[in-house]
Design an enzyme around this catalytic site. Structure first.
Site, short mmCIF file in Angstrom:
data_model
loop_
_atom_site.label_atom_id
_atom_site.label_comp_id
_atom_site.label_asym_id
_atom_site.label_seq_id
_atom_site.Cartn_x
_atom_site.Cartn_y
_atom_site.Cartn_z
N PRO A 33 0.81 -1.22 0.00
CA PRO A 33 0.00 0.00 0.00
C PRO A 33 0.84 1.27 0.00
CG PRO A 33 -0.14 -1.12 2.13
CD PRO A 33 0.64 -2.01 1.23
N ASP A 34 0.33 2.29 -0.65
CA ASP A 34 0.98 3.60 -0.71
C ASP A 34 0.64 4.37 0.57
OD1 ASP A 34 1.83 6.14 -1.17
OD2 ASP A 34 0.68 6.45 -3.01
N PHE A 35 1.68 4.74 1.28
CA PHE A 35 1.54 5.56 2.48
C PHE A 35 0.61 6.75 2.38
CE2 PHE A 35 4.64 3.52 4.52
CZ PHE A 35 5.31 4.23 5.51
N ARG A 36 0.80 7.47 1.30
CA ARG A 36 0.18 8.79 1.25
C ARG A 36 -1.11 8.85 0.45
NH1 ARG A 36 5.51 9.18 1.10
NH2 ARG A 36 6.47 10.23 2.85
N ASN A 104 11.23 4.20 -1.71
CA ASN A 104 10.65 3.04 -1.03
C ASN A 104 11.67 2.37 -0.10
OD1 ASN A 104 8.41 3.59 -2.55
ND2 ASN A 104 8.91 2.09 -4.13
N ASP A 106 11.19 -0.99 0.85
CA ASP A 106 10.76 -2.40 0.88
C ASP A 106 11.79 -3.40 0.36
OD1 ASP A 106 10.51 -2.19 -1.99
OD2 ASP A 106 8.57 -1.25 -1.67
N HIS A 121 15.19 6.76 1.70
CA HIS A 121 14.53 6.63 3.01
C HIS A 121 14.94 5.37 3.77
CE1 HIS A 121 11.21 9.43 1.24
NE2 HIS A 121 12.26 10.10 1.65
#
Ligand code: ZN
Length: 243
Positions: A33-36, A104, A106, A121
């Protein structure tokens, strides 16, 4: 749309120093899922908003709550790279792509085989004891044991090597990203709305004439791009034939 994708393929074929800059949209097609985004991690069951739970202060003061959220929402070990990750790794192997810069955390680019990945990040795959600095893998942090807060054998608390809110980015990653972008003959920016820094300022370092934006929605950089494709990344990268 087909013409635009053909143009993209043409750009890739004629380029020898491609740099890819990607955001959350690169991994959403793997199911992460996209955080924002509105249907992303926000609007969920937790007492605190995700931005607060993923902050440095929250980690220090509510470590158990942080890990409850973190283990449930940011465990990328169960996800697989998609066609975009795979094609990028193939382009690197052929010597055409020099760097993947990603927002990302991940680790899916590495899982697909990419080597030069600049993670602005950080990464959930790296974790360190705050006391002695010992390294731990993601399996230790996301493991099935009922340890609420992952602890080092020395007793110290283990912290993921991800950039939390309130924390600064790693300067050396920024410099490497700037260098890669300055030297690129083609820059592909994909799956990011470019509203988060330093994404938008980094793109300013590109001096070539093959700036391609691939995103579901329009971005503020559409006007300076040489090619804008509002299409799913999988559809675009699926058209690349790398032999
Ligand atoms: Zn330790």
């Amino acid at each position: 749309m087909e013409e635009k994708i053909e143009k993209f393929v043409e750009f890739v074929n004629e380029s020898e120093n491609i740099v890819f800059f990607g955001g959350a949209g690169v991994s959403t097609e793997s199911g992460i899922p996209d955080f924002r985004s509105k249907d992303g991690l926000y609007n969920q069951k937790y007492k605190y908003p995700p931005e607060q739970m993923l902050s440095h202060t929250f980690f220090m003061n509510h470590t158990e709550d942080f890990y409850e959220f973190y283990k449930e929402k940011l465990n990328s070990l169960k996800y697989e790279p998609n066609i975009t990750h795979i094609r990028l790794a193939e382009l690197e192997k052929k010597g055409k792509l020099k760097a993947v810069i990603t927002q990302n955390i991940d680790g899916l680019h590495q899982k697909a085989g990419s080597k030069n990945v600049l993670e602005l990040h950080g990464s959930v795959l790296r974790n360190y004891c705050m006391n002695c600095g010992k390294f731990y893998s993601a399996e230790k942090v996301f493991g099935e044991d009922d340890e609420k807060i992952p602890k080092c054998e020395c007793g110290g608390i283990i912290k993921p090597d991800v950039v939390l809110y309130e924390e600064g980015l790693d300067d050396s990653i920024i410099y490497k990203s700037i260098y890669a972008i300055q030297n690129a003959d083609m820059l592909i920016v994909a799956g990011t709305s470019l509203t988060v820094q330093p994404a938008s300022s980094l793109i300013r370092y590109y001096k070539g004439n093959k700036l391609v934006l691939i995103n579901r929605d329009a971005t503020i950089y559409d006007e300076i791009a040489n090619l804008v494709i509002n299409e799913s990344l999988g559809k675009v990268f699926g058209k690349l034939n790398i032999v």
